[in-house]
Design a protein around this motif. Structure first.
Motif, short mmCIF file in Angstrom:
data_model
loop_
_atom_site.label_atom_id
_atom_site.label_comp_id
_atom_site.label_asym_id
_atom_site.label_seq_id
_atom_site.Cartn_x
_atom_site.Cartn_y
_atom_site.Cartn_z
N PHE A 159 42.56 38.37 45.05
CA PHE A 159 43.12 38.52 46.39
C PHE A 159 42.97 37.22 47.20
CE2 PHE A 159 42.42 39.53 50.89
CZ PHE A 159 43.55 40.27 51.19
N ALA A 160 41.75 36.70 47.24
CA ALA A 160 41.50 35.47 48.01
C ALA A 160 42.36 34.33 47.48
CB ALA A 160 40.02 35.12 47.94
N ASN A 161 42.48 34.22 46.16
CA ASN A 161 43.29 33.15 45.58
C ASN A 161 44.76 33.28 45.97
OD1 ASN A 161 41.03 32.15 44.34
ND2 ASN A 161 41.71 32.53 42.23
N GLY A 163 40.88 36.31 37.24
CA GLY A 163 40.43 37.18 36.16
C GLY A 163 40.51 38.65 36.53
N ASP A 164 39.41 39.37 36.32
CA ASP A 164 39.43 40.81 36.60
C ASP A 164 38.69 41.15 37.90
OD1 ASP A 164 36.87 40.30 35.86
OD2 ASP A 164 36.78 41.77 34.23
N ARG A 165 38.47 40.15 38.75
CA ARG A 165 37.77 40.42 40.01
C ARG A 165 38.78 40.49 41.15
NH1 ARG A 165 32.91 36.52 40.90
NH2 ARG A 165 32.62 37.98 42.64
N PRO A 166 39.08 41.69 41.64
CA PRO A 166 40.11 41.85 42.67
C PRO A 166 39.87 40.98 43.90
CG PRO A 166 39.37 44.00 41.89
CD PRO A 166 38.47 42.99 41.27
N GLU A 167 38.61 40.81 44.31
CA GLU A 167 38.34 40.06 45.53
C GLU A 167 38.65 38.57 45.34
OE1 GLU A 167 36.26 41.34 43.45
OE2 GLU A 167 34.26 40.43 43.47
N VAL A 168 38.46 38.07 44.11
CA VAL A 168 38.80 36.66 43.85
C VAL A 168 40.31 36.52 43.69
CG1 VAL A 168 38.39 34.65 42.37
CG2 VAL A 168 36.56 36.33 42.72
N GLY A 220 49.13 45.50 44.27
CA GLY A 220 48.39 45.90 43.07
C GLY A 220 46.94 45.44 43.11
N ILE A 221 46.75 44.22 43.57
CA ILE A 221 45.38 43.68 43.66
C ILE A 221 44.58 44.48 44.70
CG2 ILE A 221 44.01 41.67 44.37
CD1 ILE A 221 46.31 39.91 43.26
N ILE A 222 45.21 44.79 45.83
CA ILE A 222 44.51 45.58 46.86
C ILE A 222 44.14 46.96 46.31
CG2 ILE A 222 44.74 46.68 49.13
CD1 ILE A 222 46.54 44.31 49.97
N ASP A 265 43.66 47.77 43.18
CA ASP A 265 42.55 47.57 42.23
C ASP A 265 41.22 47.42 42.97
OD1 ASP A 265 44.33 47.61 40.15
OD2 ASP A 265 44.39 45.43 39.88
N GLY A 266 41.27 46.69 44.09
CA GLY A 266 40.05 46.46 44.87
C GLY A 266 39.53 47.73 45.51
N VAL A 267 40.44 48.59 45.93
CA VAL A 267 40.03 49.88 46.50
C VAL A 267 39.38 50.73 45.41
CG1 VAL A 267 40.87 52.03 47.52
CG2 VAL A 267 41.77 49.83 48.34
N ARG A 268 40.01 50.72 44.24
CA ARG A 268 39.49 51.49 43.12
C ARG A 268 38.10 50.98 42.71
NH1 ARG A 268 43.86 50.94 39.40
NH2 ARG A 268 45.10 52.28 40.75
N ALA A 269 37.94 49.63 42.75
CA ALA A 269 36.65 49.03 42.37
C ALA A 269 35.64 49.08 43.52
CB ALA A 269 36.87 47.58 41.92
N LYS A 270 36.05 49.68 44.64
CA LYS A 270 35.19 49.83 45.83
C LYS A 270 34.75 48.49 46.43
CE LYS A 270 33.33 54.32 44.29
NZ LYS A 270 34.56 55.06 44.61
N VAL A 271 35.51 47.43 46.21
CA VAL A 271 35.21 46.17 46.92
C VAL A 271 36.09 46.03 48.16
CG1 VAL A 271 34.27 44.91 44.97
CG2 VAL A 271 36.75 44.86 45.35
N PHE A 272 37.16 46.84 48.25
CA PHE A 272 38.02 46.85 49.44
C PHE A 272 38.05 48.26 50.03
CE2 PHE A 272 41.03 43.50 47.32
CZ PHE A 272 40.09 42.52 47.54
#
Lengths: 221, 221
Positions: free
Chosen positions: A99-101, A92-97, A147-149, A151-158
């Motif tokens: 990425f892991a997937n 979905g819209d969760r970069p960490e999920v 792209g996912i990474i 997004d994750g940096v932007r969302a501050k989860v990475f």
């Protein structure tokens, strides 16, 4: 495992599910021969003998040995790419999920399909036009992960300084699995994939448990 | 770069310094041939022709084509292992410096010696006895890195759940560089090595700058 990770199917595909590899006889026997003797070490007549057909009959289906390798590499690349995209979609819209997937999907491919994945090292002997086509599909996968990474940096989860280089490095790490993994060994694909997800989450500065640590109200996507 | 990282030499070797590869003519030409055509795609007579000797003359030095590959693989493995051990040694008792140095040394080898390093994919076609010998040297390198990671976890500078799997994964990540790096490309080995050090430090839960963030009184070893 979050519940949502087992129910979602993108494009009708369950990216975690593997049936025994079902290829036409020529490709099945060519894959065995390439895996055992290498592409250059395999003669077209070896493949014909394994299949139980004449060399001319084999040439009816494939122009030459490289065309067989190309067909196998396309099967491999399309398999890993379609599963990785389905895996990302399920996040979905969760970069960490997402990425892991994707990491999980790539490692599952490298292990469940180790014979196909190991062909990667033969890639450099392809004619430029064939190599280019194959490289383009791989680039799509690399871009997906980059792209996912990002997004994750932007969302501050990475926390990642160089998303593109990190993406390439992680995919290289996953690809290396195909050089040593034995499909008759004791290590199960699912277990190894889980370990690589944990390692990769560290690499992007996420805590390995973080995709489960932030449950969302009302569901998993 | 911390000053101490350029002065230390273990066993008389500066592990960061690379001269143009200096091999006996047979190995030089065999390496070119294997890089261009693959091990299986290269005939002994191809190598003899490149060297400018007869096939019997070549057999005087090497029993067969596999013996030439073994000599090259030994050169490659001994080079990366001796540099990695020297790099670790230079890090003294600081796991984060030892770790960063080892990753840097391995990536410098994969890039400065890309033709040798790319032979790794031919390893699976070796006879079991030869493969075993080569695998043992690689295992030493893997154990070196695993030990450093374990020390770092103990010293609380790293956070790693599975040191052995992480070590194997990181070395696979570095090895993958040899599959795409071009020695005539724009990317410099030193720049790429620095990026991989940063990526690897993230993977073990250290901050990329941490090895410079804790200066020690009295010098840098």
């Amino acid at each position: 495992m979050a519940a949502g990770r087992t129910v979602g199917k993108a494009a009708g595909q369950d990216w975690r599910h593997y049936e025994p590899l079902d290829l036409p006889p020529i490709l099945t026997h060519a894959l065995d021969a390439f895996y055992e003797q290498g592409f250059h070490g395999t003669a077209v007549r070896d493949i014909a003998r394994r299949v139980g057909v004449t060399v001319p009959a084999l040439y009816y289906y494939y122009e030459n040995k490289e065309a067989i390798l190309v067909a196998l590499l396309e099967t491999a690349t399309n398999d890993v790419a379609s599963r990785a995209f389905a895996a990302a979609e399920e996040g979905g819209d969760r970069p960490e999920v997402r990425f892991a997937n994707v990491i999980e999907a790539v490692v599952l491919h490298m292990t469940h399909r180790v014979r196909l994945a190991a062909l990667d090292s033969e890639l450099r002997y392809l004619q430029p036009a064939n190599r280019k086509h194959y490289a383009a599909t791989r680039k799509k996968l690399e871009n997906l992960l980059t792209g996912i990474i990002t997004d994750g940096v932007r969302a501050k989860v990475f926390t990642v300084a160089e998303p593109a280089e990190t993406s390439r490095a992680l995919l290289g790490m996953c690809q290396a699995v195909a050089t040593w993994f034995r499909d008759d060994g004791p290590l199960r694909p699912e277990k190894l994939a889980a370990r690589y997800v944990a390692i990769a989450l560290m690499t992007v500065g996420a805590q390995p448990g973080s995709r489960r640590a932030r449950p969302r109200p009302g569901g998993t996507r």
